[in-house]
Structures are given as structure tokens and as C-alpha cells.
Design a protein around this motif. Structure first.
Motif, PDB file in Angstrom:
ATOM      1  N   UNK A   1       0.914  -1.192  -0.008  1.00 50.51           N
ATOM      2  CA  UNK A   1       0.054   0.000   0.208  1.00 50.51           C
ATOM      3  C   UNK A   1       0.886   1.201  -0.094  1.00 50.51           C
ATOM      4  N   UNK A   2       1.117   1.673  -1.024  1.00 43.83           N
ATOM      5  CA  UNK A   2       1.637   3.172  -1.183  1.00 43.83           C
ATOM      6  C   UNK A   2       0.947   4.249  -1.751  1.00 43.83           C
ATOM      7  N   UNK A   3      -0.435   4.059  -1.521  1.00 41.11           N
ATOM      8  CA  UNK A   3      -1.488   5.107  -1.775  1.00 41.11           C
ATOM      9  C   UNK A   3      -1.339   6.294  -0.868  1.00 41.11           C
ATOM     10  N   UNK A   4      -0.355   7.109  -1.305  1.00 36.47           N
ATOM     11  CA  UNK A   4       0.385   8.189  -0.529  1.00 36.47           C
ATOM     12  C   UNK A   4      -0.312   9.440  -0.900  1.00 36.47           C
TER      13      UNK A   4
ATOM     14  N   UNK B   1       8.685  -7.597  -6.885  1.00 35.04           N
ATOM     15  CA  UNK B   1       7.959  -6.597  -8.005  1.00 35.04           C
ATOM     16  C   UNK B   1       6.903  -6.477  -7.255  1.00 35.04           C
ATOM     17  N   UNK B   2       6.563  -4.843  -7.162  1.00 34.96           N
ATOM     18  CA  UNK B   2       5.555  -4.543  -6.206  1.00 34.96           C
ATOM     19  C   UNK B   2       4.333  -4.306  -6.798  1.00 34.96           C
ATOM     20  N   UNK B   3       3.244  -4.796  -6.403  1.00 35.27           N
ATOM     21  CA  UNK B   3       1.724  -4.430  -6.958  1.00 35.27           C
ATOM     22  C   UNK B   3       1.116  -3.412  -6.112  1.00 35.27           C
ATOM     23  N   UNK B   4       0.463  -2.443  -6.750  1.00 33.37           N
ATOM     24  CA  UNK B   4      -0.056  -1.239  -5.557  1.00 33.37           C
ATOM     25  C   UNK B   4      -1.209  -0.620  -6.459  1.00 33.37           C
ATOM     26  N   UNK B   5      -2.276   0.084  -5.765  1.00 34.83           N
ATOM     27  CA  UNK B   5      -3.118   0.856  -6.355  1.00 34.83           C
ATOM     28  C   UNK B   5      -2.824   2.284  -5.846  1.00 34.83           C
ATOM     29  N   UNK B   6      -3.586   3.325  -6.724  1.00 34.45           N
ATOM     30  CA  UNK B   6      -3.314   4.508  -6.493  1.00 34.45           C
ATOM     31  C   UNK B   6      -4.435   5.482  -6.891  1.00 34.45           C
ATOM     32  N   UNK B   7      -5.173   5.889  -5.788  1.00 30.72           N
ATOM     33  CA  UNK B   7      -6.277   6.758  -6.020  1.00 30.72           C
ATOM     34  C   UNK B   7      -7.624   5.775  -6.461  1.00 30.72           C
ATOM     35  N   UNK B   8      -8.311   6.270  -7.077  1.00 30.32           N
ATOM     36  CA  UNK B   8      -9.606   5.625  -7.750  1.00 30.32           C
ATOM     37  C   UNK B   8      -9.991   5.820  -9.038  1.00 30.32           C
ATOM     38  N   UNK B   9      -9.218   5.238 -10.036  1.00 33.21           N
ATOM     39  CA  UNK B   9      -9.431   5.495 -11.248  1.00 33.21           C
ATOM     40  C   UNK B   9     -10.520   4.694 -11.775  1.00 33.21           C
ATOM     41  N   UNK B  10     -11.131   3.873 -11.291  1.00 34.64           N
ATOM     42  CA  UNK B  10     -12.344   2.929 -11.514  1.00 34.64           C
ATOM     43  C   UNK B  10     -12.258   2.080 -12.861  1.00 34.64           C
ATOM     44  N   UNK B  11     -10.970   1.496 -13.024  1.00 29.57           N
ATOM     45  CA  UNK B  11     -10.828   0.734 -14.123  1.00 29.57           C
ATOM     46  C   UNK B  11     -10.325   1.300 -15.423  1.00 29.57           C
ATOM     47  N   UNK B  12     -10.021   2.701 -15.387  1.00 28.99           N
ATOM     48  CA  UNK B  12      -9.541   3.336 -16.357  1.00 28.99           C
ATOM     49  C   UNK B  12      -8.085   3.853 -16.291  1.00 28.99           C
ATOM     50  N   UNK B  13      -7.493   4.145 -17.494  1.00 28.06           N
ATOM     51  CA  UNK B  13      -6.188   4.694 -17.366  1.00 28.06           C
ATOM     52  C   UNK B  13      -6.167   6.194 -17.033  1.00 28.06           C
ATOM     53  N   UNK B  14      -5.837   6.582 -15.893  1.00 26.19           N
ATOM     54  CA  UNK B  14      -5.540   8.300 -15.519  1.00 26.19           C
ATOM     55  C   UNK B  14      -4.390   8.643 -15.366  1.00 26.19           C
ATOM     56  N   UNK B  15      -3.727   9.395 -16.134  1.00 21.60           N
ATOM     57  CA  UNK B  15      -2.557   9.531 -16.095  1.00 21.60           C
ATOM     58  C   UNK B  15      -1.817  10.212 -14.642  1.00 21.60           C
TER      59      UNK B  15
END
Length: 396
Positions: A21-24, A55-69
Motif C-alpha cells: 500500500x503506497x497510496x500516499x 515486484x511491487x503491486x499497488x493501487x493509487x487513487x480511484x481510477x475505476x478501471x480506467x487509465x488516469x495519467x
């Protein structure tokens, strides 16, 4: 414990998928608080020391399944590299060719960060194909994101069923602390629960009264319980429509031999503002035009007496409006006592939740608890007695 740790895994020469969790918080393209990043360092270093390739897996924000730069994990790279003391390679996707090529190119000592898992709709849907695509990238799965363990997502639950899996150091510490606090605690056990609304913590209160010896209720929640007992709380924040529920919780506590501690005296003011004129009055003497903003000194003194007799304490919420002078007094005095008892080795203290952590830090006791969880929702659901999918998958 029914789950494995890094100590149980052979990682030499293995590609190790690590859910972190690096949702900082980020402002103007820079990480403003790297606390979550710092907390994954022991796990990543252990994997490197054991000859694995993280190999790090993480989420960031709430893009809701879309690529949000603007929600690309690339923004975390400088902070990650600073925390780890080494370079971090970045892949432009977490599955597909970019991810496969980046993993295939890894050498011993490399650390790879894959792009935001939530750029794919299959992540939050726990889609089996998404989980399989992630699992195909590695040999071992390590979950070090307790804060996301209450979500059954592809990177937290689905993947754990497809690879040899274990808990990372942060997840291990969190689970051990919570087991010590609620699973098999040393008694007496005290729980402190605060916050604005009873309605948001019904499951929590119902679970705790059956497990702890003393339950301290503070904040706006206490007002609801007082009102349910016929106490006039003036203009205080209270959920009067929750009176029956509050009384039912009190009845359950009585049947479980759990003492519920509500304010005996209160600090009241006519306006909700810092340094507003205020007074301390008995709990049944709240003026009709005033609001309760803190627990009074007699209440805090009794809470501290209970803490002095306790062996275990778990905290989720303050006693009053700690963000404003002088209504932090009750919360800070209680925290002083918890900290002193913990430092002396006489109390196991576990705390979690945003307001709780903020209050502890404001009181200067960030290093004085046995364990402070930054997990938020997962910490609350654990306290509620709920099964966390990310933890259950490790156990299975």
C-alpha cells in the motif's frame, strides 16, 4: 497463526510479487507523506536479502478501471528510491507485455514497480483472468498491504489462491498486534471507541462488548448513549433516532459483564470554535443552548484508573474535539496515561483509524503505543470481527 511469513518461504532466485500500500498523498507531483512507503521497506529488503526479486503491486487513487495519467504510480518513484536506498524500475502496466518484459529483464538486486492495478476493471471485480495474469508474472506472492486486505480484489485475494503465498513484515506485524489485542488478549481488556456517529460503528460496538472488560465511549457517540438514557445533551451532536440501538448495546454489554464508561462530567461551550468560552459541568447539567465538546476531568480520572488496571487496550477514536483548543484536554490526558503504561511494559496498546492516529501524533505519542495501525477500514473491520478476504486467502 494459520498463515505463513517470509521466514517460511524459499525466495532464492524467485520473482516475488509483493502487494503493498503506497497510496500516499501527493501535491504538485510530489509525495508529501511517505509514511506508508517507509513501512514496506523491511519486507522489500528481506526479499532482496533472501535472493528474491521484488515486484511491487499497488493501487493509487480511484481510477475505476480506467487509465488516469494523474493516478500513475510513477509519481511515487523518487520517494520509493529514497526509502529503499536503491533504484526502482517502473513498468507502464501491471499485466501484459510491458509487465512481462520488465519482469524478464530483472537482475539480482533489482526492484520493480508495476503500474496502478486499478487501471484495470478486473482488479476491483476480482476477475479470475486478472488474477491469473498477475500470478503469471511471479513465483511467490507476498501480501504486505493489510490496509487493503478487507477488499477481495485480484491483487489481494485472487492472486493469493494461485501462488505460494505469505504475509510480508508489515502485514505480519499488524496481524500479530491485532491477535494480541483482541484474539487472545491478556486481561483486563479496555477498548476506547470515539467518533461522531453510533450508526457508523454498530458492528464494532456489538463485537467489542462481548470481548472486552471495559468499553469507553467518547465523542459524539457518547452523546447518543447519554440521550438514550434520558440525559439532556442540549445542542450536542447526537443521533436521537439511534436511542433504541444504543440501549440494546448497553443491555448486551451488561449481559456480557462489560462495563460501559460514559462521561460523568462534561466540557460544554455555546459555539463550535477553538478557545470558545467553556465550562465543566456534571453530565446531567448541560445547558439547553450548549454543546458537549470534551469529557470532563472526573471522567478522565476514572478512565485513567481503569487504564491503570488494564493489561490490554485497543483504541479507535478520541474522547472529544481534539483538533481544537482546549477541547483536546481529555483525549490528551488519556493518551498520556496509555503511553506511560505502555512504556513501562505494563500495557499492550493497539490503536488505529485516521482520527485516532492524528490525535496520538498531536499528543506527541506516535512512538509510545505497542502498535499503531494506519489501515483504516481494514483495522475497523477486524475490530468488528469480520473476515478480511486478503487475510483469509493467505490462511487458505
Amino acid at each position: 497463526m494459520a498463515w505463513k511469513t517470509l521466514d517460511d518461504m524459499d525466495l532464492a532466485g524467485k520473482t516475488v510479487l509483493v502487494r503493498v500500500d503506497i497510496n500516499v498523498p501527493v501535491e504538485e507531483g510530489r509525495v508529501t507523506d511517505a509514511t506508508r512507503i517507509a513501512r514496506i521497506v523491511p519486507t522489500v529488503r528481506d526479499i532482496l536479502d533472501k535472493g528474491g526479486k521484488p515486484v511491487l503491486l499497488a493501487h493509487f487513487g480511484r481510477p475505476k478501471g480506467q487509465v488516469v495519467p494523474e493516478m500513475s504510480l510513477k509519481v511515487t518513484l523518487p520517494a520509493l528510491e529514497q526509502a529503499l536506498g536503491c533504484g526502482v524500475i517502473f513498468a507502464e502496466d501491471c499485466v501484459g507485455l510491458p509487465a512481462k518484459q520488465a519482469v524478464a529483464a530483472l537482475s539480482d538486486g533489482d526492484v520493480l514497480l508495476l503500474e496502478n492495478t486499478r487501471f484495470h476493471a478486473g482488479e476491483e471485480k476480482n476477475d479470475p483472468m486478472m488474477a491469473a495474469s498477475l500470478a503469471a508474472l511471479g513465483d511467490v506472492y507476498v501480501n504486505d498491504a493489510f490496509s487493503a486486505a478487507h477488499r477481495a480484489h485480484a491483487s489481494t485475494e485472487g492472486i493469493a489462491r494461485l501462488l505460494p503465498s505469505c504475509a510480508g513484515r508489515l502485514m505480519q506485524a499488524e496481524l500479530e498486534a491485532l491477535e494480541q489485542a483482541l484474539g487472545a488478549p491478556e486481561r483486563p481488556v479496555v477498548a476506547v471507541v470515539g467518533g461522531a456517529k453510533v450508526s457508523t460503528k454498530l458492528d464494532l460496538l456489538g463485537n467489542l462488548v462481548a470481548k472486552v472488560d471495559h468499553l469507553v465511549i467518547g465523542g459524539g457517540m457518547a452523546n447518543t448513549f447519554l440521550a438514550a438514557q434520558g440525559v439532556d445533551v442540549g445542542k450536542s451532536l447526537a443521533e436521537h433516532d439511534m436511542a433504541d440501538t444504543a440501549r440494546a448495546i448497553l443491555d448486551k454489554a451488561k449481559a456480557s459483564d462489560c462495563e460501559v464508561i460514559l462521561p460523568r462530567d462534561i466540557v460544554v461551550a455555546r459555539e463550535f470554535a477553538a478557545n470558545a468560552p467553556h465550562e465543566n459541568v456534571p453530565v446531567d447539567a448541560c445547558p439547553a443552548d450548549a454543546m458537549i465538546l470534551d469529557a470532563g476531568p472526573a471522567t478522565v480520572a476514572y478512565i485513567c484508573e481503569v487504564i491503570d488496571r488494564a493489561s490490554t487496550l485497543i483504541m479507535n477514536g478520541p474522547l472529544g474535539v481534539f483538533e481544537m483548543e482546549p477541547f483536546q484536554t481529555g483525549t490528551f490526558a488519556m493518551l498520556d496515561r496509555i503511553a506511560a503504561r505502555t512504556r513501562s511494559g505494563n500495557l499492550v496498546s493497539v490503536a488505529g483509524g485516521g482520527d485516532t492516529v492524528a490525535a496520538i501524533n498531536a499528543a506527541g505519542h506516535g512512538d509510545d503505543f505497542t502498535y499503531i495501525s494506519t489501515a483504516g477500514g481494514a483495522f475497523l473491520e477486524w475490530m468488528e470481527g469480520k473476515t478480511l478476504p486478503g487475510v483469509a486467502a493467505l490462511q487458505d
